[in-house]
Design a protein around this motif. Structure first.
Motif, mmCIF file in Angstrom:
data_model
loop_
_atom_site.group_PDB
_atom_site.id
_atom_site.type_symbol
_atom_site.label_atom_id
_atom_site.label_comp_id
_atom_site.label_asym_id
_atom_site.label_seq_id
_atom_site.Cartn_x
_atom_site.Cartn_y
_atom_site.Cartn_z
ATOM 1 N N TYR A 67 14.619 10.741 1.542
ATOM 2 C CA TYR A 67 13.442 9.907 1.364
ATOM 3 C C TYR A 67 13.613 8.624 2.157
ATOM 4 O O TYR A 67 14.690 8.056 2.215
ATOM 5 C CB TYR A 67 13.238 9.584 -0.119
ATOM 6 C CG TYR A 67 13.180 10.824 -0.968
ATOM 7 C CD1 TYR A 67 11.979 11.483 -1.189
ATOM 8 C CD2 TYR A 67 14.331 11.355 -1.524
ATOM 9 C CE1 TYR A 67 11.923 12.639 -1.948
ATOM 10 C CE2 TYR A 67 14.292 12.520 -2.282
ATOM 11 C CZ TYR A 67 13.093 13.153 -2.487
ATOM 12 O OH TYR A 67 13.049 14.296 -3.231
ATOM 13 N N LYS A 82 10.573 1.903 2.724
ATOM 14 C CA LYS A 82 9.964 0.862 3.550
ATOM 15 C C LYS A 82 9.639 -0.337 2.676
ATOM 16 O O LYS A 82 9.231 -0.186 1.532
ATOM 17 C CB LYS A 82 8.677 1.364 4.205
ATOM 18 C CG LYS A 82 8.900 2.419 5.246
ATOM 19 C CD LYS A 82 7.593 2.821 5.878
ATOM 20 C CE LYS A 82 7.826 3.916 6.901
ATOM 21 N NZ LYS A 82 6.568 4.346 7.522
ATOM 22 N N THR A 131 11.003 0.113 7.850
ATOM 23 C CA THR A 131 11.930 1.066 7.244
ATOM 24 C C THR A 131 13.280 0.407 7.061
ATOM 25 O O THR A 131 13.896 -0.056 8.019
ATOM 26 C CB THR A 131 12.074 2.326 8.121
ATOM 27 O OG1 THR A 131 10.786 2.924 8.274
ATOM 28 C CG2 THR A 131 13.030 3.330 7.488
ATOM 29 N N GLN A 172 -1.609 13.170 -8.033
ATOM 30 C CA GLN A 172 -1.186 11.769 -7.948
ATOM 31 C C GLN A 172 -1.208 11.079 -9.301
ATOM 32 O O GLN A 172 -1.906 11.491 -10.211
ATOM 33 C CB GLN A 172 -2.007 10.982 -6.940
ATOM 34 C CG GLN A 172 -3.362 10.515 -7.403
ATOM 35 C CD GLN A 172 -4.029 9.626 -6.367
ATOM 36 O OE1 GLN A 172 -3.586 9.507 -5.240
ATOM 37 N NE2 GLN A 172 -5.109 8.999 -6.741
ATOM 38 N N GLY A 219 0.034 0.658 -7.919
ATOM 39 C CA GLY A 219 0.308 1.611 -6.866
ATOM 40 C C GLY A 219 -0.013 3.042 -7.220
ATOM 41 O O GLY A 219 -0.546 3.329 -8.296
ATOM 42 N N LYS A 261 5.192 10.740 -2.097
ATOM 43 C CA LYS A 261 5.172 9.336 -1.694
ATOM 44 C C LYS A 261 4.847 8.419 -2.865
ATOM 45 O O LYS A 261 4.024 8.751 -3.711
ATOM 46 C CB LYS A 261 4.118 9.150 -0.605
ATOM 47 C CG LYS A 261 4.021 7.745 -0.051
ATOM 48 C CD LYS A 261 2.802 7.572 0.830
ATOM 49 C CE LYS A 261 3.114 7.842 2.259
ATOM 50 N NZ LYS A 261 1.994 7.503 3.163
ATOM 51 N N VAL A 303 3.644 4.391 -3.264
ATOM 52 C CA VAL A 303 3.196 3.187 -2.571
ATOM 53 C C VAL A 303 2.877 2.136 -3.627
ATOM 54 O O VAL A 303 1.999 2.343 -4.461
ATOM 55 C CB VAL A 303 1.948 3.451 -1.702
ATOM 56 C CG1 VAL A 303 1.467 2.160 -1.049
ATOM 57 C CG2 VAL A 303 2.228 4.503 -0.650
ATOM 58 N N GLU A 304 3.591 1.022 -3.594
ATOM 59 C CA GLU A 304 3.320 -0.108 -4.479
ATOM 60 C C GLU A 304 2.655 -1.161 -3.620
ATOM 61 O O GLU A 304 3.230 -1.624 -2.640
ATOM 62 C CB GLU A 304 4.616 -0.628 -5.107
ATOM 63 C CG GLU A 304 4.415 -1.398 -6.406
ATOM 64 C CD GLU A 304 3.809 -2.779 -6.223
ATOM 65 O OE1 GLU A 304 3.245 -3.307 -7.190
ATOM 66 O OE2 GLU A 304 3.904 -3.336 -5.121
ATOM 67 N N GLU A 305 1.439 -1.526 -3.978
ATOM 68 C CA GLU A 305 0.617 -2.382 -3.123
ATOM 69 C C GLU A 305 1.009 -3.854 -3.137
ATOM 70 O O GLU A 305 0.973 -4.511 -2.099
ATOM 71 C CB GLU A 305 -0.855 -2.244 -3.536
ATOM 72 C CG GLU A 305 -1.388 -0.849 -3.367
ATOM 73 C CD GLU A 305 -2.740 -0.644 -4.002
ATOM 74 O OE1 GLU A 305 -3.422 -1.645 -4.319
ATOM 75 O OE2 GLU A 305 -3.123 0.526 -4.187
ATOM 76 N N SER A 337 4.584 -4.338 -1.694
ATOM 77 C CA SER A 337 4.643 -3.657 -0.387
ATOM 78 C C SER A 337 5.879 -2.776 -0.252
ATOM 79 O O SER A 337 6.600 -2.825 0.742
ATOM 80 C CB SER A 337 4.595 -4.672 0.756
ATOM 81 O OG SER A 337 3.400 -5.380 0.735
ATOM 82 N N GLU A 367 7.314 1.195 -0.205
ATOM 83 C CA GLU A 367 6.912 2.586 -0.015
ATOM 84 C C GLU A 367 8.167 3.447 0.022
ATOM 85 O O GLU A 367 9.113 3.156 0.734
ATOM 86 C CB GLU A 367 6.143 2.763 1.287
ATOM 87 C CG GLU A 367 5.700 4.188 1.540
ATOM 88 C CD GLU A 367 4.960 4.346 2.852
ATOM 89 O OE1 GLU A 367 5.307 5.292 3.584
ATOM 90 O OE2 GLU A 367 4.059 3.544 3.127
ATOM 91 N N SER A 392 8.962 7.528 0.572
ATOM 92 C CA SER A 392 8.289 8.767 0.935
ATOM 93 C C SER A 392 9.298 9.825 1.368
ATOM 94 O O SER A 392 10.356 9.524 1.914
ATOM 95 C CB SER A 392 7.271 8.538 2.052
ATOM 96 O OG SER A 392 7.909 7.993 3.188
#
Length: 157
Positions: free
Chosen positions: A21, A24, A29, A117, A132, A144, A146-148, A151, A153, A155
């Motif tokens: 995995y 990021k 990254t 999801q 997220g 994946k 994604v936590e907004e 920020s 990620e 994946s």
């Protein structure tokens, strides 16, 4: 004989890549996670692969944890203040249609899952502290996170 060795080699490579995995932070990254098994112990361990990140943190591993710091040498630790790991673990283990976790009197986490999801929302003192999505493939396997707000990620490669 050659055909059998080739098939075994291809299967091994596919399995190795399926369990890796990418991590990021703010679009950059940082490294690679080889297993999600450590989530049971409230942390994720990423091997730092980005040359700039290696230079800046001067450590081999980056540990994202929500409990006590695990005993891992040559690691940079970051505490999960936004309940990302808890939401991630719950989505992988339970995948509830709708569940509200009352962490304490000022913190709660809401997790809503469908087949492909999960959406999570972390609140502290009534304000949104984390938000997220966690996405799964058609087999129900993790793809994946994604936590907004932070920020972050994670994946599958």
């Amino acid at each position: 004989m050659f055909r059998m060795i080739f098939i075994i080699l291809i299967t091994t490579v596919i399995n190795l890549n399926a369990s890796n995995y990418s991590v990021k932070f703010k679009g950059i990254t940082l490294g690679e996670i080889s297993s999600l098994d450590t989530l049971k112990s409230n942390y994720l361990q990423a091997r730092v692969t980005n040359p700039i990140a290696k230079f800046l943190i001067r450590k081999k591993y980056f540990i994202f944890h929500s409990g006590d710091e695990p005993k891992i040498e040559d690691a940079k630790f970051r505490r999960d203040k936004n309940m990302i790991l808890f939401a991630f673990f719950q989505s992988l283990s339970e995948k509830p249609k709708y569940k509200k976790y009352q962490i304490n009197e000022i913190k709660d986490l809401t997790l809503e899952c469908e087949s492909s999801q999960c959406l999570f929302l972390y609140r502290k003192k009534g304000k949104i502290g984390g938000k997220g999505t966690i996405t799964f493939d058609e087999k129900g396997e993790f793809v994946k996170l994604v936590e907004e707000i932070a920020s972050v990620e994670i994946s599958r490669k």
